[in-house]
Structures are given as structure tokens and as C-alpha cells.
Design a protein around this motif. Structure first.
Motif, PDB file in Angstrom:
ATOM      1  N   MET A   1     -17.992  36.597  53.755  1.00 35.38           N
ATOM      2  CA  MET A   1     -17.116  36.674  52.593  1.00 35.38           C
ATOM      3  C   MET A   1     -16.745  38.131  52.389  1.00 35.38           C
ATOM      4  SD  MET A   1     -18.130  36.006  48.613  1.00 35.38           S
ATOM      5  CE  MET A   1     -17.810  34.295  48.453  1.00 35.38           C
ATOM      6  N   LEU A   2     -15.485  38.393  52.102  1.00 37.30           N
ATOM      7  CA  LEU A   2     -15.036  39.738  51.823  1.00 37.30           C
ATOM      8  C   LEU A   2     -14.491  39.754  50.406  1.00 37.30           C
ATOM      9  CD1 LEU A   2     -14.774  42.459  53.201  1.00 37.30           C
ATOM     10  CD2 LEU A   2     -12.464  41.844  53.835  1.00 37.30           C
ATOM     11  N   LEU A   3     -15.034  40.642  49.589  1.00 38.22           N
ATOM     12  CA  LEU A   3     -14.656  40.688  48.183  1.00 38.22           C
ATOM     13  C   LEU A   3     -14.283  42.106  47.810  1.00 38.22           C
ATOM     14  CD1 LEU A   3     -14.589  38.799  45.710  1.00 38.22           C
ATOM     15  CD2 LEU A   3     -16.875  39.552  45.204  1.00 38.22           C
ATOM     16  N   SER A   4     -13.064  42.305  47.391  1.00 42.91           N
ATOM     17  CA  SER A   4     -12.584  43.635  46.988  1.00 42.91           C
ATOM     18  C   SER A   4     -12.867  44.697  48.045  1.00 42.91           C
ATOM     19  CB  SER A   4     -13.230  44.042  45.663  1.00 42.91           C
ATOM     20  OG  SER A   4     -12.919  43.123  44.659  1.00 42.91           O
ATOM     21  N   GLY A   5     -12.713  44.337  49.317  1.00 39.97           N
ATOM     22  CA  GLY A   5     -12.916  45.305  50.383  1.00 39.97           C
ATOM     23  C   GLY A   5     -14.365  45.512  50.797  1.00 39.97           C
ATOM     24  N   TRP A   6     -15.313  44.870  50.111  1.00 36.22           N
ATOM     25  CA  TRP A   6     -16.733  45.012  50.451  1.00 36.22           C
ATOM     26  C   TRP A   6     -17.248  43.732  51.071  1.00 36.22           C
ATOM     27  CZ3 TRP A   6     -16.773  46.766  44.887  1.00 36.22           C
ATOM     28  CH2 TRP A   6     -16.629  48.144  44.794  1.00 36.22           C
ATOM     29  N   PRO A   7     -17.973  43.824  52.164  1.00 41.73           N
ATOM     30  CA  PRO A   7     -18.556  42.607  52.738  1.00 41.73           C
ATOM     31  C   PRO A   7     -19.717  42.125  51.862  1.00 41.73           C
ATOM     32  CG  PRO A   7     -19.241  44.536  53.977  1.00 41.73           C
ATOM     33  CD  PRO A   7     -18.265  45.014  52.936  1.00 41.73           C
ATOM     34  N   VAL A   8     -19.717  40.840  51.586  1.00 39.15           N
ATOM     35  CA  VAL A   8     -20.784  40.238  50.791  1.00 39.15           C
ATOM     36  C   VAL A   8     -21.347  39.082  51.592  1.00 39.15           C
ATOM     37  CG1 VAL A   8     -21.369  39.016  48.671  1.00 39.15           C
ATOM     38  CG2 VAL A   8     -19.662  40.839  48.619  1.00 39.15           C
ATOM     39  N   SER A   9     -22.658  39.045  51.731  1.00 38.53           N
ATOM     40  CA  SER A   9     -23.322  37.964  52.441  1.00 38.53           C
ATOM     41  C   SER A   9     -24.018  37.066  51.419  1.00 38.53           C
ATOM     42  CB  SER A   9     -24.347  38.556  53.412  1.00 38.53           C
ATOM     43  OG  SER A   9     -25.167  37.541  53.924  1.00 38.53           O
ATOM     44  N   VAL A  10     -23.789  35.764  51.539  1.00 37.61           N
ATOM     45  CA  VAL A  10     -24.451  34.783  50.679  1.00 37.61           C
ATOM     46  C   VAL A  10     -25.159  33.809  51.605  1.00 37.61           C
ATOM     47  CG1 VAL A  10     -24.132  32.975  48.951  1.00 37.61           C
ATOM     48  CG2 VAL A  10     -22.639  34.988  48.927  1.00 37.61           C
ATOM     49  N   SER A  11     -26.487  33.694  51.446  1.00 40.53           N
ATOM     50  CA  SER A  11     -27.234  32.771  52.298  1.00 40.53           C
ATOM     51  C   SER A  11     -28.251  31.988  51.470  1.00 40.53           C
ATOM     52  CB  SER A  11     -27.945  33.531  53.420  1.00 40.53           C
ATOM     53  OG  SER A  11     -28.903  34.418  52.890  1.00 40.53           O
ATOM     54  N   TYR A  12     -28.612  30.813  51.990  1.00 41.54           N
ATOM     55  CA  TYR A  12     -29.603  29.961  51.332  1.00 41.54           C
ATOM     56  C   TYR A  12     -30.430  29.313  52.422  1.00 41.54           C
ATOM     57  CZ  TYR A  12     -31.685  26.319  48.481  1.00 41.54           C
ATOM     58  OH  TYR A  12     -32.588  25.506  47.835  1.00 41.54           O
ATOM     59  N   ARG A  13     -31.749  29.369  52.263  1.00 42.47           N
ATOM     60  CA  ARG A  13     -32.627  28.754  53.256  1.00 42.47           C
ATOM     61  C   ARG A  13     -33.845  28.140  52.597  1.00 42.47           C
ATOM     62  NH1 ARG A  13     -34.972  34.198  56.201  1.00 42.47           N
ATOM     63  NH2 ARG A  13     -36.857  33.033  56.466  1.00 42.47           N
ATOM     64  N   ARG A  14     -34.322  27.051  53.200  1.00 48.90           N
ATOM     65  CA  ARG A  14     -35.487  26.324  52.680  1.00 48.90           C
ATOM     66  C   ARG A  14     -36.641  26.300  53.680  1.00 48.90           C
ATOM     67  NH1 ARG A  14     -32.068  21.497  50.180  1.00 48.90           N
ATOM     68  NH2 ARG A  14     -32.020  22.186  48.026  1.00 48.90           N
ATOM     69  N   VAL A  58     -34.471  28.891  44.033  1.00 48.42           N
ATOM     70  CA  VAL A  58     -33.844  27.774  43.341  1.00 48.42           C
ATOM     71  C   VAL A  58     -33.898  26.527  44.227  1.00 48.42           C
ATOM     72  CG1 VAL A  58     -31.549  28.449  44.121  1.00 48.42           C
ATOM     73  CG2 VAL A  58     -31.755  27.028  42.116  1.00 48.42           C
ATOM     74  N   LYS A  59     -34.251  25.408  43.637  1.00 53.05           N
ATOM     75  CA  LYS A  59     -34.284  24.112  44.317  1.00 53.05           C
ATOM     76  C   LYS A  59     -35.070  24.156  45.625  1.00 53.05           C
ATOM     77  CE  LYS A  59     -30.065  22.546  42.142  1.00 53.05           C
ATOM     78  NZ  LYS A  59     -28.721  21.996  42.314  1.00 53.05           N
ATOM     79  N   GLY A  60     -36.213  24.829  45.597  1.00 50.11           N
ATOM     80  CA  GLY A  60     -37.092  24.867  46.767  1.00 50.11           C
ATOM     81  C   GLY A  60     -36.622  25.746  47.910  1.00 50.11           C
ATOM     82  N   GLY A  61     -35.702  26.667  47.638  1.00 45.57           N
ATOM     83  CA  GLY A  61     -35.211  27.553  48.682  1.00 45.57           C
ATOM     84  C   GLY A  61     -34.821  28.905  48.114  1.00 45.57           C
ATOM     85  N   LEU A  62     -34.489  29.816  49.015  1.00 46.56           N
ATOM     86  CA  LEU A  62     -34.177  31.185  48.621  1.00 46.56           C
ATOM     87  C   LEU A  62     -32.692  31.467  48.838  1.00 46.56           C
ATOM     88  CD1 LEU A  62     -35.464  33.812  47.574  1.00 46.56           C
ATOM     89  CD2 LEU A  62     -35.761  34.492  49.961  1.00 46.56           C
ATOM     90  N   LEU A  63     -32.013  31.802  47.756  1.00 43.89           N
ATOM     91  CA  LEU A  63     -30.614  32.212  47.778  1.00 43.89           C
ATOM     92  C   LEU A  63     -30.597  33.735  47.785  1.00 43.89           C
ATOM     93  CD1 LEU A  63     -27.536  31.669  47.400  1.00 43.89           C
ATOM     94  CD2 LEU A  63     -27.989  31.664  44.930  1.00 43.89           C
ATOM     95  N   VAL A  64     -29.865  34.314  48.718  1.00 45.12           N
ATOM     96  CA  VAL A  64     -29.783  35.782  48.821  1.00 45.12           C
ATOM     97  C   VAL A  64     -28.315  36.193  48.772  1.00 45.12           C
ATOM     98  CG1 VAL A  64     -30.323  37.823  50.196  1.00 45.12           C
ATOM     99  CG2 VAL A  64     -31.882  35.858  50.228  1.00 45.12           C
ATOM    100  N   ILE A  65     -27.997  37.060  47.829  1.00 44.12           N
ATOM    101  CA  ILE A  65     -26.675  37.669  47.726  1.00 44.12           C
ATOM    102  C   ILE A  65     -26.865  39.121  48.141  1.00 44.12           C
ATOM    103  CG2 ILE A  65     -24.713  38.192  46.235  1.00 44.12           C
ATOM    104  CD1 ILE A  65     -25.333  35.188  46.264  1.00 44.12           C
ATOM    105  N   ASP A  66     -26.187  39.533  49.205  1.00 46.97           N
ATOM    106  CA  ASP A  66     -26.407  40.859  49.785  1.00 46.97           C
ATOM    107  C   ASP A  66     -25.078  41.608  49.888  1.00 46.97           C
ATOM    108  OD1 ASP A  66     -27.009  43.069  51.356  1.00 46.97           O
ATOM    109  OD2 ASP A  66     -28.244  41.933  52.749  1.00 46.97           O
ATOM    110  N   HIS A  67     -25.022  42.785  49.303  1.00 43.95           N
ATOM    111  CA  HIS A  67     -23.834  43.624  49.331  1.00 43.95           C
ATOM    112  C   HIS A  67     -23.947  44.723  50.375  1.00 43.95           C
ATOM    113  CE1 HIS A  67     -21.859  42.013  45.734  1.00 43.95           C
ATOM    114  NE2 HIS A  67     -23.083  41.802  45.314  1.00 43.95           N
ATOM    115  N   GLY A  68     -24.791  44.538  51.369  1.00 39.49           N
ATOM    116  CA  GLY A  68     -24.965  45.590  52.370  1.00 39.49           C
ATOM    117  C   GLY A  68     -25.565  46.806  51.708  1.00 39.49           C
ATOM    118  N   PHE A  69     -24.876  47.917  51.752  1.00 41.18           N
ATOM    119  CA  PHE A  69     -25.393  49.112  51.098  1.00 41.18           C
ATOM    120  C   PHE A  69     -24.528  49.545  49.926  1.00 41.18           C
ATOM    121  CE2 PHE A  69     -27.427  49.244  55.213  1.00 41.18           C
ATOM    122  CZ  PHE A  69     -28.730  49.465  54.823  1.00 41.18           C
TER     123      PHE A  69
END
Length: 89
Positions: A1-14, A58-69
Motif C-alpha cells: 500500500m502506498l499512502l501519501s508517497g510513503w510505503p505502508v505495510s499492513v499484515s495479519y497473522r495467526r 486481535v481475534k487471535g492474531g497479530l495485526l502489524v501496521i508498519d511505516h518503514g522508517f
């Protein structure tokens, strides 16, 4: 995902690694992270880490929102987490 010129990573794992990563964030045992701030109001457990990454259990898993640096995106991360949580089943 690219938001306002910054790469944003959204992941979810159980998988078992998700729970281990959450434990590591909570305890900061390996001193991997310079800054860990517990937050409220999103999931069962929420942590803002190093000013650019949000961990939400959340819901038995880990949601990670990462803006890099790209620092200081806490409000945006929380907004993205709310959107993502609406899609997790």
C-alpha cells in the motif's frame, strides 16, 4: 500500500510466531526495540513501537501496521488498524 508517497505495510497473522512476536514486544527481552508504548482502544493488546510500527493483538492474531522508517504516524496507524480490523474474520 502506498499512502501519501510513503510505503505502508499492513499484515495479519495467526501462527505461533505471531504470539511469540507479541510477547517479545511486550517484554522487550532482546532490547530489539528502542521505544514501546502500550495503547488502548483498538484490540485486546496494542503497542506503538519505535514511533513507526503498530502491533495489535486481535481475534487471535497479530495485526502489524508498519511505516518503514517514517516516524510519527501513530494516528494514521491507528486509523488504518481500525479499517483493517473491520476486515478480519
Amino acid at each position: 500500500m502506498l499512502l501519501s508517497g510513503w510505503p505502508v505495510s499492513v499484515s495479519y497473522r495467526r501462527d505461533p510466531g505471531a504470539l511469540q512476536l507479541l510477547r517479545e514486544v511486550k517484554s522487550n527481552v532482546r532490547k530489539t526495540f528502542n521505544f514501546v508504548e502500550p495503547l488502548r482502544g483498538l484490540g485486546e493488546e496494542v503497542y506503538w513501537v519505535d514511533h513507526f510500527r503498530l502491533y495489535v493483538w486481535v481475534k487471535g492474531g497479530l495485526l502489524v501496521i508498519d511505516h518503514g522508517f517514517t516516524a510519527n504516524q501513530k494516528e494514521l496507524s491507528m486509523h488504518l488498524a481500525k479499517l483493517a480490523m473491520g476486515r478480519i474474520r
